[in-house]
Motif scaffolding. Sequence first.
Motif, PDB file in Angstrom:
ATOM      1  N   THR A 110     -53.322  51.542  47.417  1.00  0.00           N
ATOM      2  CA  THR A 110     -54.053  52.610  48.113  1.00  0.00           C
ATOM      3  C   THR A 110     -55.140  53.184  47.218  1.00  0.00           C
ATOM      4  O   THR A 110     -56.323  53.115  47.543  1.00  0.00           O
ATOM      5  N   ARG A 111     -54.734  53.710  46.046  1.00  0.00           N
ATOM      6  CA  ARG A 111     -55.718  54.320  45.159  1.00  0.00           C
ATOM      7  C   ARG A 111     -55.682  53.725  43.758  1.00  0.00           C
ATOM      8  O   ARG A 111     -56.220  54.323  42.825  1.00  0.00           O
ATOM      9  N   ALA A 112     -55.072  52.592  43.574  1.00  0.00           N
ATOM     10  CA  ALA A 112     -55.016  51.967  42.250  1.00  0.00           C
ATOM     11  C   ALA A 112     -55.070  50.458  42.380  1.00  0.00           C
ATOM     12  O   ALA A 112     -54.571  49.879  43.353  1.00  0.00           O
ATOM     13  N   VAL A 113     -55.697  49.807  41.387  1.00  0.00           N
ATOM     14  CA  VAL A 113     -55.746  48.347  41.326  1.00  0.00           C
ATOM     15  C   VAL A 113     -55.207  47.906  39.977  1.00  0.00           C
ATOM     16  O   VAL A 113     -55.325  48.627  38.968  1.00  0.00           O
ATOM     17  N   LEU A 114     -54.613  46.712  39.932  1.00  0.00           N
ATOM     18  CA  LEU A 114     -53.987  46.197  38.717  1.00  0.00           C
ATOM     19  C   LEU A 114     -54.654  44.896  38.284  1.00  0.00           C
ATOM     20  O   LEU A 114     -55.095  44.107  39.128  1.00  0.00           O
ATOM     21  N   GLY A 115     -54.703  44.661  36.973  1.00  0.00           N
ATOM     22  CA  GLY A 115     -55.228  43.411  36.438  1.00  0.00           C
ATOM     23  C   GLY A 115     -56.722  43.482  36.138  1.00  0.00           C
ATOM     24  O   GLY A 115     -57.458  44.253  36.755  1.00  0.00           O
ATOM     25  N   TRP A 116     -57.146  42.647  35.175  1.00  0.00           N
ATOM     26  CA  TRP A 116     -58.537  42.715  34.706  1.00  0.00           C
ATOM     27  C   TRP A 116     -59.564  42.405  35.790  1.00  0.00           C
ATOM     28  O   TRP A 116     -60.549  43.145  35.914  1.00  0.00           O
ATOM     29  N   PRO A 117     -59.424  41.372  36.603  1.00  0.00           N
ATOM     30  CA  PRO A 117     -60.481  41.106  37.602  1.00  0.00           C
ATOM     31  C   PRO A 117     -60.720  42.298  38.530  1.00  0.00           C
ATOM     32  O   PRO A 117     -61.876  42.652  38.800  1.00  0.00           O
ATOM     33  N   ALA A 118     -59.637  42.918  39.010  1.00  0.00           N
ATOM     34  CA  ALA A 118     -59.786  44.046  39.931  1.00  0.00           C
ATOM     35  C   ALA A 118     -60.360  45.267  39.221  1.00  0.00           C
ATOM     36  O   ALA A 118     -61.196  45.994  39.780  1.00  0.00           O
ATOM     37  N   HIS A 159     -61.955  55.772  38.661  1.00  0.00           N
ATOM     38  CA  HIS A 159     -61.889  57.136  38.133  1.00  0.00           C
ATOM     39  C   HIS A 159     -61.229  57.153  36.761  1.00  0.00           C
ATOM     40  O   HIS A 159     -61.664  57.862  35.850  1.00  0.00           O
ATOM     41  N   LEU A 160     -60.181  56.348  36.587  1.00  0.00           N
ATOM     42  CA  LEU A 160     -59.410  56.315  35.347  1.00  0.00           C
ATOM     43  C   LEU A 160     -58.940  54.897  35.099  1.00  0.00           C
ATOM     44  O   LEU A 160     -58.404  54.247  36.004  1.00  0.00           O
ATOM     45  N   VAL A 161     -59.143  54.402  33.873  1.00  0.00           N
ATOM     46  CA  VAL A 161     -58.648  53.081  33.482  1.00  0.00           C
ATOM     47  C   VAL A 161     -57.524  53.270  32.478  1.00  0.00           C
ATOM     48  O   VAL A 161     -57.688  53.963  31.469  1.00  0.00           O
ATOM     49  N   VAL A 162     -56.395  52.659  32.767  1.00  0.00           N
ATOM     50  CA  VAL A 162     -55.203  52.747  31.920  1.00  0.00           C
ATOM     51  C   VAL A 162     -54.988  51.385  31.276  1.00  0.00           C
ATOM     52  O   VAL A 162     -54.954  50.360  31.981  1.00  0.00           O
ATOM     53  N   VAL A 163     -54.844  51.362  29.954  1.00  0.00           N
ATOM     54  CA  VAL A 163     -54.736  50.075  29.266  1.00  0.00           C
ATOM     55  C   VAL A 163     -53.812  50.189  28.066  1.00  0.00           C
ATOM     56  O   VAL A 163     -53.762  51.227  27.395  1.00  0.00           O
ATOM     57  N   LEU A 197     -58.534  54.620  41.380  1.00  0.00           N
ATOM     58  CA  LEU A 197     -59.827  54.658  42.050  1.00  0.00           C
ATOM     59  C   LEU A 197     -60.225  56.075  42.420  1.00  0.00           C
ATOM     60  O   LEU A 197     -59.367  56.961  42.587  1.00  0.00           O
ATOM     61  N   LYS A 198     -61.512  56.277  42.561  1.00  0.00           N
ATOM     62  CA  LYS A 198     -62.014  57.560  43.019  1.00  0.00           C
ATOM     63  C   LYS A 198     -61.624  57.767  44.480  1.00  0.00           C
ATOM     64  O   LYS A 198     -61.444  56.803  45.237  1.00  0.00           O
TER      65      LYS A 198
END
Length: 367
Positions: free
Chosen positions: A293-301, A312-316, A359-360
């Motif tokens: 819904t509001r988040a994507v996982l993995g480098w390509p996305a 909006h925010l990248v978690v790594v 995501l924003k």
Amino acid sequence: MAADMSLLPRAEDLDDLLERDRDDVLSVALATDPTTPENQAVRPAYLIWLENALRDLLRDLPSPRRRVARPLAQRVTAYVRTWKPAARGLALFAAPDLWRVYPVQVPLSNRVRFGLPDVTALLEALDACPPYAILAVDTRHARLAVGYLGNASLLAEETLDLHTEHWRQTAGRRPTAARRMGEGAGRGTQRDPFEARRRAHVQAFWEHVAAETARLLAERGLGALVVGGPEEAAAAVARALPPQARRALVGTVPLPRYEGLAELLQRTVQAAVEAERRRDRELVAGVLEAQGTRAVLGWPAVDEALRQRQAHLVVVEPSRLAHHPELPRLVRRAGARLELVHPDAAAPLAACGGIAAVLKSPSTSAG
């Protein structure tokens, strides 16, 4: 260890480096801990590693870029050869019109790169030792310091001056012998007015300390606070903190009186680190909950979200930066925020390469 905080890297410094649209920067990070035997030799291990790494770097560069990088490598090597290590890590950034040196009291991973500024090692250090406030307080003294990258720096100090020699010892009718001895503890028992007055001054002092702490937390943008001291003093100040500062409180620890700044750091840093790890776990859990819904996982996305300015925010997990050294720059230019999370907290993200993005909201993206 007290330090001049102006010598330490700030988030604004890293942002400035990332904003520079240039690929002629020599970035160096070294593990220079002077307490390790290999760094106590005439030619310390970090210098040997640096000379070998720079030689390999120059050998592999195309000739035009080698001509730019060689004098930078020579300048960095000359500086490190004469540097007297008093810090556990050293970061340098050199370009034809750029020279920055950051000694830090936390270990850095050895890294050398020529091209875009590489702030990976400093980002990892900032994640391992986030800045936090330390308040040491008792009945007469209070000190507020900042713990940051293995250093402590004093922000403010307060002392309660009672001048009790000018106080009258009692007020009104003298207590009876029974009252003086603590007998007859019914309605007639009263506290010594002298002691009551002293306690009132101490309580007012604690409330003043709490208010000043809240002000300085807001002024310095510090989001974590550890309060230490005798149990009564620490608890009283914690209760007196205004709501926003109370939310920043991550722990209270017992502290002897008159600890030096190095001891304050040593006794409080674990509480701050544990609070940061809890926050990391909560952040990762929130990202996983928002997946789809509001988040994507993995480098390509994540890469696509950044290029579309939807993140909006990248978690790594920090080690993933070695695979994507351009990530801090991409995040900065996309108007997003980068959050490194401890490997233990990031374990649920392992299947997607240890990286995700929140995501924003649609309204924010549209704006």
